[in-house]
Design a protein around this motif. Structure first.
Motif, PDB file in Angstrom:
ATOM      1  N   UNK A 108       0.736  -1.293   0.199  1.00 57.17           N
ATOM      2  CA  UNK A 108       0.386  -0.101  -0.028  1.00 57.17           C
ATOM      3  C   UNK A 108       1.145   1.689  -0.085  1.00 57.17           C
ATOM      4  N   UNK A 109       1.737   1.592   0.956  1.00 57.61           N
ATOM      5  CA  UNK A 109       2.704   2.264   0.996  1.00 57.61           C
ATOM      6  C   UNK A 109       3.818   2.533  -0.018  1.00 57.61           C
ATOM      7  N   UNK A 110       3.776   1.543  -0.500  1.00 63.21           N
ATOM      8  CA  UNK A 110       4.793   1.249  -2.409  1.00 63.21           C
ATOM      9  C   UNK A 110       3.918   2.228  -3.196  1.00 63.21           C
ATOM     10  N   UNK A 111       2.665   1.662  -3.160  1.00 62.16           N
ATOM     11  CA  UNK A 111       1.883   2.504  -4.406  1.00 62.16           C
ATOM     12  C   UNK A 111       1.830   4.187  -3.988  1.00 62.16           C
ATOM     13  N   UNK A 112       1.754   4.779  -3.015  1.00 61.81           N
ATOM     14  CA  UNK A 112       1.778   5.988  -2.488  1.00 61.81           C
ATOM     15  C   UNK A 112       2.709   6.538  -3.132  1.00 61.81           C
ATOM     16  N   UNK A 113       3.862   6.379  -2.137  1.00 64.91           N
ATOM     17  CA  UNK A 113       4.905   6.634  -2.580  1.00 64.91           C
ATOM     18  C   UNK A 113       5.311   7.009  -3.977  1.00 64.91           C
ATOM     19  N   UNK A 114       5.078   6.235  -4.858  1.00 65.82           N
ATOM     20  CA  UNK A 114       5.615   5.992  -6.123  1.00 65.82           C
ATOM     21  C   UNK A 114       4.451   6.550  -7.074  1.00 65.82           C
ATOM     22  N   UNK A 115       3.073   7.102  -6.831  1.00 64.97           N
ATOM     23  CA  UNK A 115       2.111   7.899  -7.130  1.00 64.97           C
ATOM     24  C   UNK A 115       2.659   8.919  -6.469  1.00 64.97           C
ATOM     25  N   UNK A 116       2.756   8.965  -6.051  1.00 64.55           N
ATOM     26  CA  UNK A 116       3.056  10.726  -5.267  1.00 64.55           C
ATOM     27  C   UNK A 116       4.193  10.755  -5.815  1.00 64.55           C
ATOM     28  N   UNK A 117       5.401  10.344  -6.112  1.00 68.15           N
ATOM     29  CA  UNK A 117       6.689  10.760  -6.365  1.00 68.15           C
ATOM     30  C   UNK A 117       6.690  10.875  -8.376  1.00 68.15           C
ATOM     31  N   UNK A 118       6.300  10.346  -8.170  1.00 69.51           N
ATOM     32  CA  UNK A 118       6.506   9.584  -9.968  1.00 69.51           C
ATOM     33  C   UNK A 118       5.288   9.550 -11.193  1.00 69.51           C
ATOM     34  N   UNK A 119       4.357   9.644 -10.282  1.00 68.99           N
ATOM     35  CA  UNK A 119       3.197   9.528 -10.346  1.00 68.99           C
ATOM     36  C   UNK A 119       2.829   7.838 -11.121  1.00 68.99           C
ATOM     37  N   UNK A 120       3.414   7.022 -11.853  1.00 68.10           N
ATOM     38  CA  UNK A 120       3.162   5.355 -12.392  1.00 68.10           C
ATOM     39  C   UNK A 120       4.768   4.708 -12.128  1.00 68.10           C
ATOM     40  N   UNK A 121       4.269   3.853 -11.847  1.00 69.95           N
ATOM     41  CA  UNK A 121       5.326   2.497 -11.647  1.00 69.95           C
ATOM     42  C   UNK A 121       6.526   2.549 -13.103  1.00 69.95           C
ATOM     43  N   UNK A 122       6.103   2.474 -14.000  1.00 76.78           N
ATOM     44  CA  UNK A 122       7.193   2.531 -15.240  1.00 76.78           C
ATOM     45  C   UNK A 122       7.925   3.968 -15.172  1.00 76.78           C
ATOM     46  N   UNK A 123       7.363   5.228 -14.661  1.00 76.64           N
ATOM     47  CA  UNK A 123       7.733   6.623 -14.362  1.00 76.64           C
ATOM     48  C   UNK A 123       9.374   6.029 -13.098  1.00 76.64           C
ATOM     49  N   UNK A 124       8.688   5.521 -12.190  1.00 72.57           N
ATOM     50  CA  UNK A 124       9.978   5.134 -11.433  1.00 72.57           C
ATOM     51  C   UNK A 124      10.462   4.075 -11.711  1.00 72.57           C
ATOM     52  N   UNK A 125      10.356   2.831 -12.338  1.00 72.18           N
ATOM     53  CA  UNK A 125      11.515   2.045 -13.544  1.00 72.18           C
ATOM     54  C   UNK A 125      12.406   3.252 -14.107  1.00 72.18           C
ATOM     55  N   UNK A 126      11.669   3.824 -14.797  1.00 73.73           N
ATOM     56  CA  UNK A 126      12.683   4.797 -15.835  1.00 73.73           C
ATOM     57  C   UNK A 126      13.443   5.649 -14.810  1.00 73.73           C
ATOM     58  N   UNK A 127      13.373   6.042 -14.078  1.00 68.64           N
ATOM     59  CA  UNK A 127      13.919   6.809 -12.620  1.00 68.64           C
ATOM     60  C   UNK A 127      15.144   6.060 -12.077  1.00 68.64           C
ATOM     61  N   UNK A 128      14.362   4.631 -11.732  1.00 66.27           N
ATOM     62  CA  UNK A 128      16.095   3.607 -11.373  1.00 66.27           C
ATOM     63  C   UNK A 128      17.438   3.400 -12.445  1.00 66.27           C
ATOM     64  N   UNK A 129      16.327   3.101 -14.004  1.00 64.97           N
ATOM     65  CA  UNK A 129      17.204   2.748 -14.723  1.00 64.97           C
ATOM     66  C   UNK A 129      18.280   3.965 -14.835  1.00 64.97           C
ATOM     67  N   UNK A 130      17.734   4.970 -14.764  1.00 61.86           N
ATOM     68  CA  UNK A 130      18.756   5.845 -14.940  1.00 61.86           C
ATOM     69  C   UNK A 130      19.893   6.261 -13.474  1.00 61.86           C
ATOM     70  N   UNK A 131      19.702   5.933 -12.425  1.00 67.08           N
ATOM     71  CA  UNK A 131      19.936   6.638 -11.507  1.00 67.08           C
ATOM     72  C   UNK A 131      20.540   5.750 -10.150  1.00 67.08           C
ATOM     73  N   UNK A 132      19.421   4.128 -10.736  1.00 63.99           N
ATOM     74  CA  UNK A 132      20.151   2.547  -9.534  1.00 63.99           C
ATOM     75  C   UNK A 132      19.348   3.252  -8.368  1.00 63.99           C
ATOM     76  N   UNK A 133      18.527   3.740  -8.159  1.00 59.12           N
ATOM     77  CA  UNK A 133      17.336   4.246  -6.854  1.00 59.12           C
ATOM     78  C   UNK A 133      16.331   4.829  -7.337  1.00 59.12           C
ATOM     79  N   UNK A 134      15.099   4.788  -6.645  1.00 53.39           N
ATOM     80  CA  UNK A 134      14.339   5.366  -6.828  1.00 53.39           C
ATOM     81  C   UNK A 134      13.610   6.108  -5.836  1.00 53.39           C
TER      82      UNK A 134
END
Length: 134
Positions: A108-134
């Motif tokens: 639940x909190x992971x979904x909330x975090x990603x929604x608030x910070x990145x908007x979606x899990x796919x955007x979070x993944x793209x950020x992770x791929x560029x920075x090796x963290x999210x």
């Protein structure tokens, strides 16, 4: 003196080989029923699985795949993974989990975090791929 060293080295070698052989035989013959603490702790009840399924019901297949990808990179899917002040499957800050480290709360909190910070899990993944963290 050198004969004693040779005998001691031989004895240690034989002991080491014997121990290695018996542990190898035991691991191949005895059933593997024991689980590690981490594995036991990450086993989910049917109720927890149902709750997690409901939490993730609004995610598309693409979003679920990105979430799974991040979970693997962050913790190898472990709900009990630890790294400094981060905890769980998605390596959230402990403070963000508010003391509730359950698998359901982590989802639940992971979904909330990603929604608030990145908007979606796919955007979070793209950020992770560029920075090796999210």
């Amino acid at each position: 003196m050198s004969k004693i060293k040779v005998k001691l080295a031989t004895l240690l070698l034989l002991f080491g080989m014997g121990f290695g052989l018996t542990t190898n035989v035991a691991s191949n013959v005895l059933p593997q029923t024991a689980t590690t603490t981490a594995q036991a702790a990450t086993r989910l009840s049917a109720k927890q699985r149902k709750q997690i399924k409901a939490i993730n019901a609004g995610l598309s297949k693409k979003q679920k795949a990105a979430k799974k990808w991040i979970a693997y990179r962050e913790s190898s899917f472990s709900y009990t993974a630890r790294n400094g002040n981060c905890y769980g499957r998605y390596q959230l800050l402990r403070a963000y989990l508010h003391g509730n480290y359950s698998a359901v709360n982590q989802e639940k909190m992971a979904n909330k975090y990603v929604s608030g910070r990145y908007g979606s899990w796919t955007h979070a993944k793209k950020f992770w791929q560029a920075h090796h963290w999210y």
